[in-house]
Write an enzyme that holds these catalytic residues in place. Sequence first.
Site, PDB file in Angstrom:
ATOM      1  N   HIS A 147      -6.134  36.571   4.098  1.00 48.75           N
ATOM      2  CA  HIS A 147      -6.147  35.732   5.303  1.00 48.75           C
ATOM      3  C   HIS A 147      -4.682  35.459   5.670  1.00 48.75           C
ATOM      4  O   HIS A 147      -3.819  35.414   4.787  1.00 48.75           O
ATOM      5  CB  HIS A 147      -6.862  34.430   4.929  1.00 48.75           C
ATOM      6  CG  HIS A 147      -7.150  33.489   6.048  1.00 48.75           C
ATOM      7  ND1 HIS A 147      -6.193  32.677   6.608  1.00 48.75           N
ATOM      8  CD2 HIS A 147      -8.309  33.195   6.687  1.00 48.75           C
ATOM      9  CE1 HIS A 147      -6.761  31.926   7.551  1.00 48.75           C
ATOM     10  NE2 HIS A 147      -8.038  32.218   7.616  1.00 48.75           N
ATOM     11  N   LYS A 195     -15.070  24.162   4.292  1.00 45.71           N
ATOM     12  CA  LYS A 195     -15.948  25.321   4.057  1.00 45.71           C
ATOM     13  C   LYS A 195     -16.915  25.058   2.906  1.00 45.71           C
ATOM     14  O   LYS A 195     -17.818  25.834   2.661  1.00 45.71           O
ATOM     15  CB  LYS A 195     -15.111  26.564   3.775  1.00 45.71           C
ATOM     16  CG  LYS A 195     -14.311  26.997   5.001  1.00 45.71           C
ATOM     17  CD  LYS A 195     -13.529  28.264   4.789  1.00 45.71           C
ATOM     18  CE  LYS A 195     -12.655  28.511   6.016  1.00 45.71           C
ATOM     19  NZ  LYS A 195     -11.786  29.677   5.861  1.00 45.71           N
ATOM     20  N   GLN A 202     -12.961  30.884   0.286  1.00 43.24           N
ATOM     21  CA  GLN A 202     -14.335  31.400   0.293  1.00 43.24           C
ATOM     22  C   GLN A 202     -14.896  31.458  -1.131  1.00 43.24           C
ATOM     23  O   GLN A 202     -16.078  31.194  -1.344  1.00 43.24           O
ATOM     24  CB  GLN A 202     -14.366  32.827   0.881  1.00 43.24           C
ATOM     25  CG  GLN A 202     -13.810  32.970   2.285  1.00 43.24           C
ATOM     26  CD  GLN A 202     -14.685  32.343   3.345  1.00 43.24           C
ATOM     27  OE1 GLN A 202     -15.872  32.080   3.135  1.00 43.24           O
ATOM     28  NE2 GLN A 202     -14.113  32.082   4.496  1.00 43.24           N
ATOM     29  N   ASP A 238      -6.496  32.339  -3.666  1.00 38.48           N
ATOM     30  CA  ASP A 238      -6.960  31.687  -2.452  1.00 38.48           C
ATOM     31  C   ASP A 238      -8.480  31.600  -2.551  1.00 38.48           C
ATOM     32  O   ASP A 238      -9.183  32.590  -2.360  1.00 38.48           O
ATOM     33  CB  ASP A 238      -6.524  32.522  -1.234  1.00 38.48           C
ATOM     34  CG  ASP A 238      -7.147  32.025   0.058  1.00 38.48           C
ATOM     35  OD1 ASP A 238      -7.943  31.056   0.018  1.00 38.48           O
ATOM     36  OD2 ASP A 238      -6.837  32.609   1.117  1.00 38.48           O
ATOM     37  N   CYS A 297      -8.407  36.043  11.363  1.00 39.60           N
ATOM     38  CA  CYS A 297      -7.131  35.700  10.702  1.00 39.60           C
ATOM     39  C   CYS A 297      -6.773  36.710   9.622  1.00 39.60           C
ATOM     40  O   CYS A 297      -6.270  36.330   8.553  1.00 39.60           O
ATOM     41  CB  CYS A 297      -7.170  34.293  10.107  1.00 39.60           C
ATOM     42  SG  CYS A 297      -7.415  33.008  11.303  1.00 39.60           S
TER      43      CYS A 297
HETATM   44  C1  LIG Z   1     -10.517  29.760   5.945  1.00 42.20           C
HETATM   45  C2  LIG Z   1      -9.659  30.478   5.002  1.00 42.20           C
HETATM   46  C3  LIG Z   1      -8.356  30.048   4.742  1.00 42.20           C
HETATM   47  C4  LIG Z   1      -7.709  28.892   5.463  1.00 42.20           C
HETATM   48  O1  LIG Z   1      -8.436  27.711   5.366  1.00 42.20           O
HETATM   49  P1  LIG Z   1      -7.881  26.465   6.241  1.00 42.20           P
HETATM   50  O2  LIG Z   1      -8.899  25.413   6.065  1.00 42.20           O
HETATM   51  O3  LIG Z   1      -7.801  26.955   7.657  1.00 42.20           O
HETATM   52  O4  LIG Z   1      -6.553  26.134   5.715  1.00 42.20           O
HETATM   53  C5  LIG Z   1      -7.626  30.744   3.823  1.00 42.20           C
HETATM   54  N1  LIG Z   1      -8.120  31.795   3.190  1.00 42.20           N
HETATM   55  C6  LIG Z   1      -9.371  32.236   3.385  1.00 42.20           C
HETATM   56  C7  LIG Z   1      -9.888  33.404   2.604  1.00 42.20           C
HETATM   57  C8  LIG Z   1     -10.182  31.605   4.312  1.00 42.20           C
HETATM   58  O5  LIG Z   1     -11.412  32.046   4.536  1.00 42.20           O
END
Ligand SMILES: *Cc1c(COP(=O)(O)O)cnc(C)c1O
Length: 422
Positions: free
Chosen positions: A139, A242, A219, A216, A380
């Site tokens: 992302h 999320k 998800q 990260d 993104c």
């Molecule tokens: C949504 C997402 C982000 C960013 O999350 P934010 O709440 O916008 O900071 C980073 N990495 C992944 C894989 C995402 O799906």
Amino acid sequence: MSAASVKAAAQVSVGNDFYDVEAIRADFPAMSLLINGRPLVFLDSGASAQKPNVVLERMDRAYRSEYANVHRGAYRLSELATENYENARKTVAKFMNAASPDEIVFTRNATASVNLVAHSFGRAFMKAGDEVVISHMEHHANIVPWQLLRDILGIVIKVAPIDDDGNFLLDEFAKLLGPRTKLVAITHCSNVLGTITPIKEIARLAHQAGAKVLFDGAQGIVHAGIDVRDVDCDFYVFTGHKLYGPTGIGVLYGKKDLMNALPPYQGGGDMIEIVTFEKTTYRETPARFEAGTPPIVEAIGLAAAIDYVTGIGLDRIARHELTLRDYAMEQLGAIDGLTIIGRPREKGPIVSFTLDGAHPHDIATIIDSRGVAVRAGHHCAQPLMERCNVAATARASFGMYNRLEDVDALVDALKTVKDIFG
Ligand SMILES: *Cc1c(COP(=O)(O)O)cnc(C)c1O
């Protein structure tokens, strides 16, 4: 599996371990919304999930009767707010199996957490020519902070490749590691392809090379959960919204000794020990990284979301979501002219696709008129789009409240798109 057998499997699993999706839906006000006169079919939880009543009610109570600033007041209301905020930290720590709540820093979102690490870790431990290894399916939140650091320090960004199905290539990744690798920063689950990466092996290889590792988990924590001690990662970031929690709250998990070796990212109130105009000393983590008034009620809301998810069982939710994924792959895969982007071996409930002759934005707009909400665009992840030879995709992503009928509604709505575009 055929469509019939996926549905049958869902019923068998219902027989053994009843996942009451209708009861779960009743907990989410958004699940009874009408959109364009039709019941909402929400297939965009990958962008942000809907919120259960327990989260909304918990935050409402925190504002109405338990609200004051934290860590300051020597009065009952402030003590109560502080207790709630610090209990939220404990809830997050337990959910991730962190060794201590001190390893949990509250931020604004996953993006802010990555930026914090880039800035603080970068400043402390990296110099020109040092390397960060990311992957081709990151992302932008896990690309751009490293580029900003590159502009400041002259570090080098290396990109671990994926294959055409979207699998992370562990052997190719290993070849990128070397004496100059200081940090490996990789997604736990791709928000476009659904790929679940082999985080334990990645962490082991990174450590073998003498590098630290960040995942990260925006998800990944939602669909696979995380045990930071089992995986042995140094940093893990995620975002509250999320995970059925509120916006405005993110988490940075960081090993305590490492975090205490990092300089603060932002300066201000609450993160200091003693301030004079000549010199200021800083508190230990997590206070060191929480300058200013923190997202108090958001943290409390996130803890309520985690309690809700763990009450139902993250494993059970994940199994339900994989049934949805299999059914969606099967049903969408059968549509003439539809291409599923990403068929990795380990895949979360995220299904990106293109449809011959129709732009993803047109797809999303047309099926919205049937109440079906999917995301369209580059998600993104522009470098990944290029790797997949597409400008954009439509993406259906599933959450704990989705049901097989939602897939049927998506497939029906896509037939309308095909009728329009021929
Ligand atoms: C949504 C997402 C982000 C960013 O999350 P934010 O709440 O916008 O900071 C980073 N990495 C992944 C894989 C995402 O799906």
